[in-house]
Design a protein around this motif. Structure first.
Motif, PDB file in Angstrom:
ATOM      1  N   PRO A   1       0.827  -1.219   0.000  1.00 42.24           N
ATOM      2  CA  PRO A   1       0.000   0.000   0.000  1.00 42.24           C
ATOM      3  C   PRO A   1       0.854   1.258   0.000  1.00 42.24           C
ATOM      4  O   PRO A   1       1.718   1.435   0.856  1.00 42.24           O
ATOM      5  N   ILE A   2       0.615   2.124  -0.991  1.00 39.23           N
ATOM      6  CA  ILE A   2       1.339   3.386  -1.089  1.00 39.23           C
ATOM      7  C   ILE A   2       0.524   4.491  -0.426  1.00 39.23           C
ATOM      8  O   ILE A   2       1.066   5.396   0.192  1.00 39.23           O
ATOM      9  N   SER A   3      -0.794   4.419  -0.542  1.00 37.04           N
ATOM     10  CA  SER A   3      -1.697   5.347   0.138  1.00 37.04           C
ATOM     11  C   SER A   3      -2.975   4.584   0.464  1.00 37.04           C
ATOM     12  O   SER A   3      -3.032   3.362   0.338  1.00 37.04           O
ATOM     13  N   LYS A   4      -4.014   5.309   0.858  1.00 35.33           N
ATOM     14  CA  LYS A   4      -5.264   4.654   1.260  1.00 35.33           C
ATOM     15  C   LYS A   4      -5.881   3.848   0.123  1.00 35.33           C
ATOM     16  O   LYS A   4      -6.402   2.752   0.344  1.00 35.33           O
ATOM     17  N   THR A   5      -5.841   4.366  -1.091  1.00 38.26           N
ATOM     18  CA  THR A   5      -6.484   3.688  -2.219  1.00 38.26           C
ATOM     19  C   THR A   5      -5.499   3.158  -3.254  1.00 38.26           C
ATOM     20  O   THR A   5      -5.919   2.507  -4.206  1.00 38.26           O
ATOM     21  N   LYS A   6      -4.209   3.422  -3.084  1.00 39.52           N
ATOM     22  CA  LYS A   6      -3.234   3.088  -4.126  1.00 39.52           C
ATOM     23  C   LYS A   6      -2.366   1.908  -3.702  1.00 39.52           C
ATOM     24  O   LYS A   6      -1.489   2.042  -2.860  1.00 39.52           O
ATOM     25  N   THR A   7      -2.630   0.728  -4.324  1.00 40.18           N
ATOM     26  CA  THR A   7      -1.841  -0.466  -4.027  1.00 40.18           C
ATOM     27  C   THR A   7      -1.331  -1.124  -5.303  1.00 40.18           C
ATOM     28  O   THR A   7      -1.033  -2.316  -5.304  1.00 40.18           O
ATOM     29  N   TRP A   8      -1.251  -0.369  -6.384  1.00 38.75           N
ATOM     30  CA  TRP A   8      -0.777  -0.868  -7.667  1.00 38.75           C
ATOM     31  C   TRP A   8       0.267   0.100  -8.211  1.00 38.75           C
ATOM     32  O   TRP A   8       0.222   1.303  -7.949  1.00 38.75           O
ATOM     33  N   THR A   9       1.219  -0.431  -9.000  1.00 37.12           N
ATOM     34  CA  THR A   9       2.183   0.413  -9.704  1.00 37.12           C
ATOM     35  C   THR A   9       2.114   0.093 -11.190  1.00 37.12           C
ATOM     36  O   THR A   9       1.822  -1.039 -11.576  1.00 37.12           O
ATOM     37  N   VAL A  10       2.387   1.093 -12.017  1.00 32.97           N
ATOM     38  CA  VAL A  10       2.391   0.900 -13.466  1.00 32.97           C
ATOM     39  C   VAL A  10       3.734   0.297 -13.855  1.00 32.97           C
ATOM     40  O   VAL A  10       4.787   0.855 -13.557  1.00 32.97           O
ATOM     41  N   LYS A  11       3.690  -0.872 -14.507  1.00 38.23           N
ATOM     42  CA  LYS A  11       4.932  -1.512 -14.956  1.00 38.23           C
ATOM     43  C   LYS A  11       5.416  -0.914 -16.257  1.00 38.23           C
ATOM     44  O   LYS A  11       6.533  -0.446 -16.366  1.00 38.23           O
TER      45      LYS A  11
END
Length: 96
Positions: A64-74
């Motif tokens: 988790p990077i923030s409350k809603t952000k748990t994905w990264t763009v490859k």
């Protein structure tokens, strides 16, 4: 456990270092059997703000990077079937 990887289309790039990616999947209706489309939006981390609306990208699950952000763009998925690929092939003639 391997990280999940999804492919979707960027629908918003207005926030800093974040893109919204719409991922569509096709499922069969349980009663009628018709194939229907279901979609879901994911917030993905884009460190350099390099992806824009309409880009087809691959996203990977992460911490988790923030409350809603748990994905990264490859990376961006390149459309089109044919590409020029440079190959180093040493072909030797087999002769006796």
């Amino acid at each position: 456990m391997p990280k999940r990887i999804l492919i979707g289309t960027v629908t918003s790039d207005k926030t800093d270092k974040t893109v919204t990616v719409k991922v569509e999947r096709k499922v069969k209706h349980p009663l009628y059997g018709k194939i229907i489309r279901r979609s879901k939006n994911y917030h993905a981390h884009d460190e350099n703000n390099q992806y824009h609306v309409g880009d087809v990208v691959r996203i990977e699950e992460c911490r988790p990077i923030s409350k809603t952000k748990t994905w990264t763009v490859k990376d961006e998925v390149v459309s089109g079937g044919t590409q020029a690929i440079e190959a180093d092939l040493d072909v030797e003639a087999a002769g006796n």
